[in-house]
Design a protein around this motif. Structure first.
Motif, short mmCIF file in Angstrom:
data_model
loop_
_atom_site.label_atom_id
_atom_site.label_comp_id
_atom_site.label_asym_id
_atom_site.label_seq_id
_atom_site.Cartn_x
_atom_site.Cartn_y
_atom_site.Cartn_z
N MET A 1 0.85 -1.19 0.00
CA MET A 1 0.00 0.00 0.00
C MET A 1 0.89 1.24 0.00
O MET A 1 1.92 1.29 0.68
N ASP A 2 0.47 2.24 -0.72
CA ASP A 2 1.20 3.49 -0.82
C ASP A 2 1.21 4.21 0.54
O ASP A 2 0.19 4.32 1.20
N LYS A 3 2.39 4.69 0.94
CA LYS A 3 2.51 5.36 2.23
C LYS A 3 1.69 6.65 2.30
O LYS A 3 1.17 7.01 3.35
N ILE A 4 1.56 7.34 1.18
CA ILE A 4 0.77 8.57 1.14
C ILE A 4 -0.71 8.24 1.41
O ILE A 4 -1.36 8.90 2.22
N VAL A 5 -1.21 7.22 0.74
CA VAL A 5 -2.61 6.81 0.94
C VAL A 5 -2.82 6.37 2.38
O VAL A 5 -3.83 6.72 3.01
N LEU A 6 -1.88 5.63 2.93
CA LEU A 6 -1.98 5.18 4.31
C LEU A 6 -2.00 6.38 5.27
O LEU A 6 -2.80 6.42 6.21
N VAL A 51 -6.69 20.30 5.23
CA VAL A 51 -5.48 20.89 4.64
C VAL A 51 -4.33 19.88 4.66
O VAL A 51 -3.60 19.73 3.68
N THR A 52 -4.19 19.16 5.76
CA THR A 52 -3.10 18.19 5.87
C THR A 52 -3.28 17.04 4.89
O THR A 52 -2.33 16.64 4.21
N VAL A 53 -4.50 16.52 4.79
CA VAL A 53 -4.75 15.42 3.85
C VAL A 53 -4.56 15.89 2.41
O VAL A 53 -3.99 15.18 1.58
N THR A 54 -5.01 17.11 2.12
CA THR A 54 -4.82 17.66 0.77
C THR A 54 -3.34 17.84 0.46
O THR A 54 -2.89 17.52 -0.64
N ALA A 55 -2.59 18.32 1.44
CA ALA A 55 -1.14 18.48 1.24
C ALA A 55 -0.47 17.14 0.98
O ALA A 55 0.38 17.02 0.08
N LEU A 56 -0.85 16.12 1.73
CA LEU A 56 -0.30 14.78 1.48
C LEU A 56 -0.66 14.30 0.08
O LEU A 56 0.18 13.72 -0.61
N GLY A 57 -1.89 14.52 -0.31
CA GLY A 57 -2.31 14.13 -1.65
C GLY A 57 -1.52 14.84 -2.73
O GLY A 57 -1.11 14.24 -3.72
N LEU A 58 -1.27 16.12 -2.52
CA LEU A 58 -0.48 16.89 -3.50
C LEU A 58 0.95 16.40 -3.56
O LEU A 58 1.55 16.34 -4.64
#
Length: 87
Positions: A1-6, A51-58
Motif C-alpha cells: 500500500m502506498d505510504k501517502i494513501v496510508l 489541509v493536511t490530507v490535501t497536502a499529502l495528496g499533493l
C-alpha cells in the motif's frame, strides 16, 4: 500500500475518532452549554485535517500531475476556504 494513501487514511481515521469522541462526550455530559463548548473546541479539527490530507495528496501527485493541474487543485482548495469564510 502506498505510504501517502496510508497517511491520508490515518489522518481521516484520527479525525473521525476525535469527532466521535466529542459526540460521546456531548451525550455523557448531557447539557447544551457543555455540548456547545465541546463543539467549539472542534472548530480547528476539520479544516486542519482537510489541509493536511490535501497536502499529502499533493505530495503524492507532485510527479504525476502537470504543474497547471497542481495550480488548479490549489486554487480549488483556496476557493473552498474562501467560500467558507463568507458564510
Amino acid at each position: 500500500m502506498d505510504k501517502i494513501v496510508l497517511g491520508m487514511a490515518a489522518l481521516r481515521f484520527m479525525s473521525a475518532t476525535i469527532e466521535f469522541s466529542a459526540a460521546m462526550l456531548m451525550l455523557y455530559f448531557g447539557r447544551v452549554e457543555t455540548a456547545f463548548k465541546i463543539n467549539a473546541s472542534l472548530v480547528l479539527v476539520g479544516p486542519t485535517i482537510m489541509v493536511t490530507v490535501t497536502a499529502l495528496g499533493l505530495v503524492g501527485l507532485a510527479g504525476k500531475v502537470a504543474p497547471v493541474g497542481l495550480i488548479l487543485i490549489l486554487a480549488g482548495v483556496g476557493l473552498i476556504f474562501l467560500g467558507l469564510k463568507n458564510i
